[in-house]
Scaffold this motif. Sequence first.
Motif, PDB file in Angstrom:
ATOM      1  N   PRO A   1      85.453 109.372  90.616  1.00  0.00           N
ATOM      2  CA  PRO A   1      84.518 109.991  91.561  1.00  0.00           C
ATOM      3  C   PRO A   1      84.803 111.466  91.818  1.00  0.00           C
ATOM      4  CG  PRO A   1      85.308 107.870  92.372  1.00  0.00           C
ATOM      5  CD  PRO A   1      86.143 108.205  91.179  1.00  0.00           C
ATOM      6  N   ASN A   2      86.078 111.845  91.792  1.00  0.00           N
ATOM      7  CA  ASN A   2      86.431 113.228  92.109  1.00  0.00           C
ATOM      8  C   ASN A   2      87.265 113.885  91.005  1.00  0.00           C
ATOM      9  OD1 ASN A   2      85.307 113.019  94.827  1.00  0.00           O
ATOM     10  ND2 ASN A   2      87.075 111.721  95.283  1.00  0.00           N
ATOM     11  N   GLU A   3      87.162 113.361  89.779  1.00  0.00           N
ATOM     12  CA  GLU A   3      88.027 113.873  88.721  1.00  0.00           C
ATOM     13  C   GLU A   3      87.254 114.048  87.425  1.00  0.00           C
ATOM     14  OE1 GLU A   3      92.512 112.827  87.563  1.00  0.00           O
ATOM     15  OE2 GLU A   3      91.057 111.374  86.775  1.00  0.00           O
ATOM     16  N   LEU A   4      87.576 115.150  86.739  1.00  0.00           N
ATOM     17  CA  LEU A   4      86.997 115.440  85.434  1.00  0.00           C
ATOM     18  C   LEU A   4      88.113 115.602  84.416  1.00  0.00           C
ATOM     19  CD1 LEU A   4      84.313 118.144  86.389  1.00  0.00           C
ATOM     20  CD2 LEU A   4      83.979 115.677  86.143  1.00  0.00           C
ATOM     21  N   LEU A   5      87.838 115.190  83.169  1.00  0.00           N
ATOM     22  CA  LEU A   5      88.768 115.380  82.066  1.00  0.00           C
ATOM     23  C   LEU A   5      88.270 116.556  81.241  1.00  0.00           C
ATOM     24  CD1 LEU A   5      91.201 114.423  80.349  1.00  0.00           C
ATOM     25  CD2 LEU A   5      89.598 112.906  79.130  1.00  0.00           C
ATOM     26  N   LEU A   6      89.157 117.526  81.009  1.00  0.00           N
ATOM     27  CA  LEU A   6      88.801 118.738  80.285  1.00  0.00           C
ATOM     28  C   LEU A   6      89.465 118.746  78.915  1.00  0.00           C
ATOM     29  CD1 LEU A   6      89.374 121.382  83.140  1.00  0.00           C
ATOM     30  CD2 LEU A   6      87.330 119.990  82.698  1.00  0.00           C
ATOM     31  N   GLY A   7      88.682 119.112  77.876  1.00  0.00           N
ATOM     32  CA  GLY A   7      89.242 119.344  76.550  1.00  0.00           C
ATOM     33  C   GLY A   7      89.390 120.846  76.351  1.00  0.00           C
ATOM     34  N   LEU A   8      90.635 121.328  76.128  1.00  0.00           N
ATOM     35  CA  LEU A   8      90.926 122.754  76.143  1.00  0.00           C
ATOM     36  C   LEU A   8      91.325 123.264  74.759  1.00  0.00           C
ATOM     37  CD1 LEU A   8      93.201 122.754  79.331  1.00  0.00           C
ATOM     38  CD2 LEU A   8      90.721 123.135  79.244  1.00  0.00           C
TER      39      LEU A   8
ATOM     40  N   GLU B   1      92.932 120.948  70.244  1.00  0.00           N
ATOM     41  CA  GLU B   1      91.604 121.555  70.406  1.00  0.00           C
ATOM     42  C   GLU B   1      90.509 120.497  70.326  1.00  0.00           C
ATOM     43  OE1 GLU B   1      90.679 124.967  68.144  1.00  0.00           O
ATOM     44  OE2 GLU B   1      92.597 125.949  68.477  1.00  0.00           O
ATOM     45  N   PRO B   2      90.392 119.667  71.331  1.00  0.00           N
ATOM     46  CA  PRO B   2      89.372 118.611  71.279  1.00  0.00           C
ATOM     47  C   PRO B   2      87.946 119.168  71.384  1.00  0.00           C
ATOM     48  CG  PRO B   2      90.442 118.649  73.425  1.00  0.00           C
ATOM     49  CD  PRO B   2      91.182 119.629  72.572  1.00  0.00           C
ATOM     50  N   PHE B   3      87.116 118.868  70.377  1.00  0.00           N
ATOM     51  CA  PHE B   3      85.726 119.299  70.383  1.00  0.00           C
ATOM     52  C   PHE B   3      84.805 118.276  71.034  1.00  0.00           C
ATOM     53  CE2 PHE B   3      87.322 121.332  66.348  1.00  0.00           C
ATOM     54  CZ  PHE B   3      87.404 122.608  66.884  1.00  0.00           C
TER      55      PHE B   3
ATOM     56  N   GLY C   1      86.706 101.900  75.602  1.00  0.00           N
ATOM     57  CA  GLY C   1      87.496 100.937  76.345  1.00  0.00           C
ATOM     58  C   GLY C   1      87.888 101.485  77.706  1.00  0.00           C
ATOM     59  N   ASP C   2      89.190 101.477  77.988  1.00  0.00           N
ATOM     60  CA  ASP C   2      89.681 101.978  79.267  1.00  0.00           C
ATOM     61  C   ASP C   2      90.116 103.434  79.178  1.00  0.00           C
ATOM     62  OD1 ASP C   2      91.761 101.562  77.579  1.00  0.00           O
ATOM     63  OD2 ASP C   2      93.060 100.573  79.060  1.00  0.00           O
ATOM     64  N   GLY C   3      89.694 104.129  78.137  1.00  0.00           N
ATOM     65  CA  GLY C   3      90.076 105.532  77.983  1.00  0.00           C
ATOM     66  C   GLY C   3      89.030 106.307  77.225  1.00  0.00           C
ATOM     67  N   PHE C   4      89.518 107.265  76.451  1.00  0.00           N
ATOM     68  CA  PHE C   4      88.623 108.121  75.688  1.00  0.00           C
ATOM     69  C   PHE C   4      89.156 108.285  74.273  1.00  0.00           C
ATOM     70  CE2 PHE C   4      87.937 109.319  80.056  1.00  0.00           C
ATOM     71  CZ  PHE C   4      86.569 109.513  80.138  1.00  0.00           C
ATOM     72  N   LEU C   5      88.232 108.508  73.353  1.00  0.00           N
ATOM     73  CA  LEU C   5      88.584 108.878  71.999  1.00  0.00           C
ATOM     74  C   LEU C   5      88.215 110.344  71.824  1.00  0.00           C
ATOM     75  CD1 LEU C   5      89.650 107.911  69.246  1.00  0.00           C
ATOM     76  CD2 LEU C   5      87.274 107.428  68.604  1.00  0.00           C
ATOM     77  N   ALA C   6      89.182 111.146  71.441  1.00  0.00           N
ATOM     78  CA  ALA C   6      88.968 112.580  71.306  1.00  0.00           C
ATOM     79  C   ALA C   6      88.990 112.968  69.835  1.00  0.00           C
ATOM     80  CB  ALA C   6      90.040 113.361  72.065  1.00  0.00           C
ATOM     81  N   GLY C   7      88.086 113.869  69.468  1.00  0.00           N
ATOM     82  CA  GLY C   7      88.059 114.426  68.119  1.00  0.00           C
ATOM     83  C   GLY C   7      88.335 115.914  68.190  1.00  0.00           C
ATOM     84  N   GLY C   8      89.226 116.397  67.328  1.00  0.00           N
ATOM     85  CA  GLY C   8      89.589 117.797  67.394  1.00  0.00           C
ATOM     86  C   GLY C   8      89.915 118.387  66.044  1.00  0.00           C
ATOM     87  N   ARG C   9      90.660 119.501  66.085  1.00  0.00           N
ATOM     88  CA  ARG C   9      90.967 120.251  64.878  1.00  0.00           C
ATOM     89  C   ARG C   9      91.824 119.440  63.913  1.00  0.00           C
ATOM     90  NH1 ARG C   9      90.796 125.634  63.718  1.00  0.00           N
ATOM     91  NH2 ARG C   9      90.193 126.086  65.863  1.00  0.00           N
TER      92      ARG C   9
ATOM     93  N   GLY D   1      89.128 116.961  57.840  1.00  0.00           N
ATOM     94  CA  GLY D   1      89.104 118.248  58.516  1.00  0.00           C
ATOM     95  C   GLY D   1      88.805 118.089  59.995  1.00  0.00           C
ATOM     96  N   TYR D   2      88.062 119.055  60.578  1.00  0.00           N
ATOM     97  CA  TYR D   2      87.720 118.999  62.000  1.00  0.00           C
ATOM     98  C   TYR D   2      86.861 117.776  62.288  1.00  0.00           C
ATOM     99  CZ  TYR D   2      88.820 124.038  61.871  1.00  0.00           C
ATOM    100  OH  TYR D   2      89.411 125.251  61.691  1.00  0.00           O
TER     101      TYR D   2
END
Length: 963
Positions: free
Chosen positions: A381-388, A415-417, A423-431, A456-457
């Motif tokens: 509710p009060n939180e965001l996940l940032l990919g930097l 470098e998550p794009f 599921g209970d989390g996230f799948l991140a794709g990056g460099r 690659g990316y």
Amino acid sequence: MTATKRARLLLLTLALMGAGLCLCAQQRVPLPKPFYRAAIRDVRFDEAGFLWFATTQGLWRYDGTSVQPFDLAPYGRSLATGAFSFFYYDGLLILADGTELLALDPHTRATWTYPVVALGAHFSIDRQNRLFFVGRKGQAFTFTRREGLREQFPWIRRSPIPRGDVQAYHLDTASGRVYLFSGTSVGIVERDTVRWQPLQLPKLPEPMTDVMQVLQTKHHFLVRYFNGYLLVDRRSLQVLEAFNGHQLGAVLRDGDQFLFFAQPGQENSVTPSSAWCRVAPPLAVESIRQNGQDLRHPQTGTHLIATDKGLFEWRPATKAGPAPPSFSAILRSFQGRSIRGIFRAAGKLYVGTYEGLFVCTDSVCRKITTMITYTIRRTGPNELLLGLEGGPGFATLDTRNDQITMFPFGSATVEPFCLEPMGDGFLAGGRKGLYTIRRSNDRWSCVPRRAPANCGYVRDLHQSDSGLYIATQTGLFLEDAQGVFRKVFPGQEHLMIHAVLPSERGLWLATQGRGLVLLGPGGKVLQEVGMDRGLAGQYVYSLQELDGFLVAGTNGGISVLNGQGEVEVLPTDVSGSDPLFEQEFNHSASYFDSTQDALLLGGVEGLYRLPRSALAHLSEQASAALRIAYVKKGGSGANVLAPDLFAGRSPELVVRPSESYIGIKVGTTVDAGRRTALFRLKERSAAWQPFSLSQDIGFYGLPPGTYTLQVRFSDQVREAQWLQHRIEVKPAFHQTWWFQAALLLLVAGIGYAFWREKVAKMKREQQLRTTIASDLHDEIGSALTRISISSELLSMQPDSPARPVMERISTDSKKAIASISDIIWSIDARNDTGEDLLLRMKEHALNLLDRERFDLSFQASGMEATGTVPQAMRQNLYLIFKEAVNNIARHNAGGAVRIELENGANGFRLSLRNELRPPEGKATAHKGQGLRNMDMRARRIRGRLRARTADNWFSIELEMPRL
């Protein structure tokens, strides 16, 4: 941004500044010189959508690029200069010049003339689709092609009129009721009378007497006078507002409101108090026509205003409207900044740029970190996940205080794009591939995950029933439930896929270099959309679905596609009012903001807002329509060709044999800003040719036939949007099928006659040859036979002194019989076959080469299938053969003789070979007059003769065409 777009943007800005609550756009209609700033008196649209206007010099038509005059000379009429008005009805041009009413059919040039005067040249269409108008004395008329002119409500003329004349009228097409206006009185036409009712006016500085114009909305009349206006309730005829003064220039109807244009310099004097009236921004002219018509474009709904300085177009702003002032300030704060990530939470807008992450509330934006934020997802509710980019690669943001907490692990190379809930989390794709992000006991973990080899990316992720789609630098991969990776697109090639978006038709891919690609089951390519199909750029970085439309952010700007993958054209006040519309957009920088009810897209130059209602407006807006403006036709000797302004009404353009040239002018009825298009003749070429709309499409010497002219704008990919017109080129009389058939029959008849004559001649010759042969055989042959027998009988007397002479006579007569037999055989037509020739050759060879001395071999093939052999050829062949056989018998004592005849596909061949055995005491002669004669005869029948000696054998070969 082009100069045209800057001018439109400036006009829109001035309109918003000068009109207060009036959100509108206005601009001058770009008529060519000298009409650009001419005094325009009357304006209409014809049934094709072309603009007609009247000046003091005549009647003109504008097709988007050029102006053509309308000439009444072919109708035997002329216009009263400066005193006429016009109207279009049922394909007819209605002209009123103050003395009579003239109806013209431009296609058939039929005319109808009536000595009546239409009130103010104002015409309407009643509920029976008849042309309706009222005269100054109250006469009401209807007109149709079938019924002609008919008077309606004849009792009106018998009813007294308050000011003597009817000055204006209004026909309510819904109810059929007619309202008459005379001064400050309104007459309602009832069944058999007119009920006049005076309007109750407040006290005014000047009396209002002359009605100039009457407009109506659902609830009100706006009665314009020379010196003011009255706002009247339609039901009660009560005056709701009165204005007295000469400041009013023009009045338009916009929905349920009336829009006022003040005369230049009088903007502050026109101040309507009613909510049903509002004031438009001023026009840059000296004066506006007082009795200007409220004319709307039949396709776009824009209003046209005739002025002394040209023609102006006015339209309300797109239903989307501009951004609210507070959000406009936010948009301005990001101008010149490259946008990477967008998200709204807790009533605040978070925007990631290359300068850092900003948070915006109301109209204020502040930077909360210098880290570049690629992607943002909500985790609570009060939180965001940032990919930097840089640092640990991930961080969380507390939306209550905008505090950022970096992950205590990770790597700057992540470098998550993209972030996809899993599921209970996230799948991140990056460099560097894929990562699994999870939180356990308030602690986050980042674990590398297996990714496709050499991918690659990783640019985007999409979870479906088929598995996980992974958009990478080398293509699109699919991971199934067993964790097996399979490349779906594009086979063995490498192609970067920036975004994946599912649709009802398949899977849309945003590619780098191939535009948009739609994949079906099994990775089959169903559709490709590139710049050749109207896409703004070949490099597509972001994709978003909104209300059934596909919004693509490309390297050349924004493109909107409908459900069929066809590029739509946005209204110019959406696409042309902001230079950021054509900027290069960034990957993953697209977000639907429900607060703004708009799609936010980030590019290299700033943040762009695309209102949701702008997409809904696509189903209502009119696309640019191409029409045939005029046609010129003529022969090679014509210098100046007169344009036919109404040729496009015919379903086909007919080119007569005397017309070697046809020029077709194409105009546009909606978007006058376009100047180029594409055309082709479908039956002659599949390639599109560019041309300027200001020039004619010319064709010289088209062969007879039927053609289809197709014309379109470059972004019109649907065939339903194209102009398609049939052209029929009539053949000259010598090109018609019946003439060619007659000519063919004539030639065939002549040929048949020659053939019949030749056959008859041949039959006569054959009959003559047969007769001669018979006569020779019967007369000369029998005479020689008698001479031979008589001489033999005389030579048998031993003591006769004439015995030697008789023996010589007998021998010569036998030779003569043999020679005459050959001649008879050669000229007898009954022997003109290859089989007869073969029998004659065999007979001669067997008679002359006796078996005691010669070993004869005679072989023949192909002679039995030979038809008739010409007499000259048969004779020369036989004489060549006879001479060769005679030479063998004369110059040889015996030996082997080989004779071969072959008549095959490669030609005819005659070969005679004999073993050389000269008689005792004589030399063998192979040269002499005989060989020269044989060679001469061979050339006569197009043959080649060869004689040679080898290995004690002498041979003669003849080669010639097949018999």
